[in-house]
Design a protein around this motif. Structure first.
Motif: not given
Length: 440
Positions: A140-144, A216-226, A233-241
């Motif tokens: 399993p791999w995470v895309w950061s 990644s089909p497993y987990l994708n994470i990204y950093m930006v203040p809320e 303007i868009t909606k991201f897939p459920s496995n993006w955090y």
């Protein structure tokens, strides 16, 4: 009891990518997990102080430190100077996409050996080019994503967001977005075709047309203040955090305001153009000469070529400074807008002027300005009056100051980065299927 995991991080050699991975690695380390970094030899012995192991998967042709190494490449690759963002974007793709692909091809066997030796439970990949031996390992791999999210717009089809690296407003003409996105993709096509030919010859699955990487089909994470996220303007897939920051610790760094500045009047301002843009000496001289006319005091991160220019009397600086400690003491930040500095400045609630040089820095600067949380200026073309008046405008903006303090308190209270451990531990405990839960 919680199982101790072995987590392998595979970031590109760039300082920003590695620093973001360090921040994630630290919270996982503090949960008792084994953290291993697969890196180029320019990072040798630089990660052990964090309690991480190092696996050298590639030798470089340089003895320079990581910041200088990349600064030299970017300088030769046409990333500095007053050029249109699209021209710099094409230069960046030519320089880094082709360069990273060559590195991946050259180090593929050593990557396989690293995986066999380390036996990771989870792999964390930070970058924008497919790493076939990791992503097809069955682990399993995470895309950061440690850059601005728009930087990886090529990875998914989303016409609701502007093409990355160009600094386009979120409410600008979508017809223009399509034209510019097509232009970006066309410039990348030969690179992707060559990469796919190599993948085929090595029995790897190929990439879709016009994509250097897929999520990644497993987990994708990204950093930006809320407050700056693109969910308006868009909606991201459920496995993006989303996470507010991937900030590393200071590792016992200390910083006191230098005696030279203690007795001087004026607010205290931090000025940094990052580890790479700091090598544009003519630009640094230009900006320093303007700031010398300010009534305020400056702490300067001078960059690798620090000996090639002098600072004014209202300044103190060094090649590098302990940025996390400095940010806690200053009243305002002037920065190139790299994503680590950008998010760290929000963490401490400081007003910010962004002087973008290339790629996601343009997007960070634009997003900051369109959300009314700071000022974007062109570092090569802004006038003395524009820069100095922007400093005073932000310092005197009490409404903005209160807003940034509220954001800072929210970020520090939420400790959102700690949620990385829950997601990765959850991923490791359920390796039969990718994460599919409500996006955070």
């Amino acid at each position: 009891m919680r199982r101790k995991l072995t987590i392998l991080f595979a970031p590109p050699d760039g300082v920003g990518h590695v620093n973001a991975c360090i921040g994630i690695g630290e919270v996982l380390r503090d949960r008792g997990h084994r953290i291993v970094f697969a890196v180029c030899d320019i990072w040798r012995n630089k990660l052990t102080k964090y309690g991480f192991e190092e696996e050298i998967i590639r030798e470089s042709d340089s003895d320079a430190d990581p910041g200088t190494y990349w600064a030299e490449l970017f300088s030769k690759g046409g990333m500095f100077g007053s050029k249109p963002p699209m021209e710099k974007m094409k230069n960046f793709n030519n320089l880094t996409a082709n360069g990273l692909i060559k590195q991946i091809q050259a180090s593929d066997e050593r990557v396989k050996e690293c995986v066999d030796r380390v036996k990771p439970d989870i792999i964390v990949i930070d970058g924008f080019v497919w790493m076939p031996s990791l992503m097809n390992s069955g682990i399993p791999w995470v895309w950061s994503i440690s850059t601005n999210l728009l930087s990886i717009d090529h990875a998914f089809d989303d016409e609701e967001i502007p093409p990355g690296g160009l600094g386009l407003p979120a409410n600008s003409d979508k017809k223009l977005w399509k034209k510019l996105r097509d232009e970006k993709n066309a410039a990348l096509t030969p690179t992707i075709e060559n990469f796919n030919n190599w993948l085929i010859s090595n029995n790897f699955p190929t990439l879709p047309t016009q994509k250097l990487i897929t999520p990644s089909p497993y987990l994708n994470i990204y950093m930006v203040p809320e407050e700056l996220d693109y969910t308006d303007i868009t909606k991201f897939p459920s496995n993006w955090y989303r996470f507010d920051y991937f900030m590393r610790s200071c590792c016992n760094d200390m910083f006191e305001i230098p005696d030279k500045l203690k007795s001087k009047p004026g607010k205290l301002i931090y000025f940094s153009m990052g580890s790479m843009a700091g090598t544009d000496v003519q630009l640094m001289k230009r900006l320093v000469s303007i700031l010398a006319k300010s009534k305020h005091r400056f702490i300067i991160s001078k960059g690798p070529l620090h000996e090639q220019y002098e600072l004014a009397d209202n300044m103190w600086g060094d090649q590098t400074v302990p940025q996390i400690k400095v940010l806690q003491k200053v009243d305002l930040v002037i920065t190139h807008g790299g994503n680590n500095t950008f998010t760290e400045t929000f963490f401490y609630g400081k007003p910010m002027i962004v002087l973008p040089i290339f790629c996601d820095q343009f997007d960070n600067a634009q997003r900051l300005q369109e959300k009314g949380l700071g000022i974007r200026l062109d570092p090569y073309d802004c006038t003395e009056s524009q820069l100095l008046s922007s400093i005073d405008k932000l310092l005197n903006d009490k409404v903005l100051h209160k807003k940034l303090q509220r954001i800072s308190k929210r970020i520090q209270k939420s400790k959102s980065i700690s949620r990385v451990t829950e997601l990765i531990e959850g991923l490791a405990s359920n390796t039969d299927s990718p994460i599919d839960s409500q996006r955070g």
